[in-house]
Scaffold this active site. Structure first.
Site, PDB file in Angstrom:
ATOM      1  CD  GLN A 156      -2.572  -1.199   2.662  1.00 16.16           C
ATOM      2  OE1 GLN A 156      -3.696  -0.693   2.790  1.00 16.16           O
ATOM      3  NE2 GLN A 156      -1.948  -1.781   3.665  1.00 16.16           N
ATOM      4  CG  HIS A 167      -2.806   2.439  -2.005  1.00 17.20           C
ATOM      5  ND1 HIS A 167      -2.817   2.399  -0.630  1.00 17.20           N
ATOM      6  CD2 HIS A 167      -3.911   1.775  -2.405  1.00 17.20           C
ATOM      7  CE1 HIS A 167      -3.907   1.752  -0.213  1.00 17.20           C
ATOM      8  NE2 HIS A 167      -4.578   1.356  -1.278  1.00 17.20           N
ATOM      9  CB  CYS A 183      -4.326  12.088 -21.561  1.00 16.98           C
ATOM     10  SG  CYS A 183      -2.833  12.776 -22.262  1.00 16.98           S
ATOM     11  CB  CYS A 219      -0.763  16.741 -19.901  1.00 18.66           C
ATOM     12  SG  CYS A 219      -0.539  15.491 -21.155  1.00 18.66           S
ATOM     13  N   GLY A 222       2.504  -4.268   9.148  1.00 14.91           N
ATOM     14  CA  GLY A 222       2.523  -2.817   9.334  1.00 14.91           C
ATOM     15  C   GLY A 222       1.361  -2.089   8.702  1.00 14.91           C
ATOM     16  CB  THR A 223      -1.464  -2.629   6.959  1.00 13.48           C
ATOM     17  OG1 THR A 223      -2.611  -1.928   6.461  1.00 13.48           O
ATOM     18  CG2 THR A 223      -1.781  -4.104   7.104  1.00 13.48           C
ATOM     19  CG  ASN A 237       0.158  -3.751  12.733  1.00 13.21           C
ATOM     20  OD1 ASN A 237       0.676  -3.313  11.719  1.00 13.21           O
ATOM     21  ND2 ASN A 237      -0.643  -3.021  13.500  1.00 13.21           N
TER      22      ASN A 237
HETATM   23  N1  APR Z   1       6.307  -2.412  12.803  1.00  8.11           N
HETATM   24  C1  APR Z   1       5.086  -2.933  12.518  1.00  8.11           C
HETATM   25  N2  APR Z   1       3.946  -2.212  12.515  1.00  8.11           N
HETATM   26  C2  APR Z   1       4.041  -0.895  12.809  1.00  8.11           C
HETATM   27  C3  APR Z   1       5.279  -0.269  13.119  1.00  8.11           C
HETATM   28  C4  APR Z   1       6.447  -1.091  13.108  1.00  8.11           C
HETATM   29  N3  APR Z   1       7.664  -0.596  13.396  1.00  8.11           N
HETATM   30  N4  APR Z   1       5.034   1.048  13.390  1.00  8.11           N
HETATM   31  C5  APR Z   1       3.711   1.239  13.233  1.00  8.11           C
HETATM   32  N5  APR Z   1       3.103   0.080  12.887  1.00  8.11           N
HETATM   33  C6  APR Z   1       1.693  -0.153  12.576  1.00  8.11           C
HETATM   34  C7  APR Z   1       0.710   0.704  13.343  1.00  8.11           C
HETATM   35  O1  APR Z   1       0.365   0.074  14.566  1.00  8.11           O
HETATM   36  C8  APR Z   1      -0.483   0.747  12.366  1.00  8.11           C
HETATM   37  O2  APR Z   1      -1.406  -0.299  12.667  1.00  8.11           O
HETATM   38  O3  APR Z   1       1.507   0.202  11.222  1.00  8.11           O
HETATM   39  C9  APR Z   1       0.123   0.513  11.003  1.00  8.11           C
HETATM   40  C10 APR Z   1       0.047   1.725  10.076  1.00  8.11           C
HETATM   41  O4  APR Z   1      -1.316   1.977   9.817  1.00  8.11           O
HETATM   42  P1  APR Z   1      -1.729   3.210   8.874  1.00  8.11           P
HETATM   43  O5  APR Z   1      -1.021   4.438   9.307  1.00  8.11           O
HETATM   44  O6  APR Z   1      -3.220   3.219   8.791  1.00  8.11           O
HETATM   45  O7  APR Z   1      -1.108   2.833   7.451  1.00  8.11           O
HETATM   46  P2  APR Z   1      -1.683   1.825   6.360  1.00  8.11           P
HETATM   47  O8  APR Z   1      -2.381   0.680   6.997  1.00  8.11           O
HETATM   48  O9  APR Z   1      -0.570   1.543   5.439  1.00  8.11           O
HETATM   49  O10 APR Z   1      -2.777   2.737   5.590  1.00  8.11           O
HETATM   50  C11 APR Z   1      -3.376   2.161   4.456  1.00  8.11           C
HETATM   51  O11 APR Z   1      -4.478   4.235   3.979  1.00  8.11           O
HETATM   52  O12 APR Z   1      -4.425   6.499   3.915  1.00  8.11           O
HETATM   53  C12 APR Z   1      -4.344   5.388   3.140  1.00  8.11           C
HETATM   54  O13 APR Z   1      -3.245   5.234   1.081  1.00  8.11           O
HETATM   55  C13 APR Z   1      -3.011   5.307   2.459  1.00  8.11           C
HETATM   56  O14 APR Z   1      -1.776   3.306   1.913  1.00  8.11           O
HETATM   57  C14 APR Z   1      -2.421   3.999   2.960  1.00  8.11           C
HETATM   58  C15 APR Z   1      -3.648   3.231   3.446  1.00  8.11           C
HETATM   59 ZN    ZN Z   2      -2.634  14.578 -21.048  1.00  4.06          ZN
END
Ligand code: APR
Ligand code: ZN
Length: 247
Positions: free
Chosen positions: A101, A119, A132, A150, A190-191, A216
């Site tokens: 992501q 993304h 385009c 463009c 990490g999401t 996570n």
């Molecule tokens: N190791 C593992 N996890 C971690 C660490 C780490 N060192 N530091 C933070 N985290 C976790 C947090 O606990 C959190 O749950 O990473 C997660 C980040 O979550 P978000 O900030 O929501 O990011 P993400 O899940 O990538 O967001 C998804 O949302 O806004 C849109 O396009 C944007 O791609 C993004 C999407």
């Molecule tokens: Zn264009």
């Protein structure tokens, strides 16, 4: 405390989903939670097509800042571990795909080859007109004027990232579905699991019969029923251990 590892070598078709948490050790902020990008007033509101139409310079300012941060960042041990695991899988003739992501390009800079940017990328620019013909993505340079245009159709150029009110582009969506269709191990790293459609990849993987693991820093606000396991901690500490154990 013994941190569990995952024996990647036992699986033939691995899919890893990464989010902003994997890049925290590279100095990049997450989007949510303390210090998150979207905690800044107005930031997430600027990441929409609607806002781009009325204030392209504001969108360029937001993503330009993110790009400058990402360009100065370096891949960390978690990115390196995934690249090593992919190389080990390739040596065994099995598949290992990263669906990210993140738009920071750090997986590729760490050496990962099978990366699907669901993304988009901060490092590409595209024409904002869907009609385009300038399909080539220009390497993104900081725009010389607030909203560059463009050269083919003179519509405003925009960062090639997926904004909140638009769908994932067809090719990464197709690549992600193909990888998920018959995966046997799915690891989300990490999401926060809050943004669709990436947040439902785990359901597709579970339906395909995969083992599903969340790595996570903290549990998901709303635990997702399709994760079979959860390994809590920092990705940059947990993942390198998995490479060693993979051997
Ligand atoms: N190791 C593992 N996890 C971690 C660490 C780490 N060192 N530091 C933070 N985290 C976790 C947090 O606990 C959190 O749950 O990473 C997660 C980040 O979550 P978000 O900030 O929501 O990011 P993400 O899940 O990538 O967001 C998804 O949302 O806004 C849109 O396009 C944007 O791609 C993004 C999407
Ligand atoms: Zn264009």
């Amino acid at each position: 405390m013994m941190i569990p590892t995952i024996p990647f070598r036992r699986y033939e078709r691995v899919v890893v989903l990464t989010g902003a948490g994997i890049s925290v050790a590279s100095g990049l902020p997450t989007f949510r939670g303390p210090g998150g990008l979207w905690e800044r007033p107005g930031a997430s509101g600027a990441a929409t097509v609607g806002h781009f139409e009325v204030d392209p310079a504001g969108v360029w300012a937001l993503f330009g800042d993110m790009r400058r941060l990402a360009a100065r960042a370096n891949p960390n041990e978690a990115h390196a571990a995934l690249a090593a695991l992919e190389a080990q899988a390739r040596a065994r003739g099995t598949s290992f795909v990263v669906l990210t992501q993140n738009v920071d390009g750090l997986h590729q800079r760490a050496g990962s080859r099978e990366v699907v940017e669901v993304h988009g990328s901060l490092f590409r620019t595209k024409c904002s007109s869907p009609r385009c013909t300038s399909l080539a993505f220009a390497e993104y340079e900081p725009p010389r004027e607030p909203a560059p245009r463009c050269t083919v159709c003179s519509a405003p150029l925009r960062p090639d990232v997926v904004l909140f009110d638009e769908p994932m582009p067809a090719k990464p969506e197709w690549d992600a579905k193909r990888a998920l269709r018959d995966c046997d191990l799915f690891v989300a790293i990490g999401t926060s699991g809050t943004v669709s459609p990436a947040s439902s990849f785990v359901r597709s993987a579970a339906y395909a019969g995969a083992r599903t693991v969340l790595v996570n820093l903290e549990p998901m606000n709303v635990p997702h029923p399709d994760f079979h396991e959860e390994i809590l901690g920092r990705a940059e500490e947990i993942l390198p251990r998995m490479v060693d154990s993979d051997g």
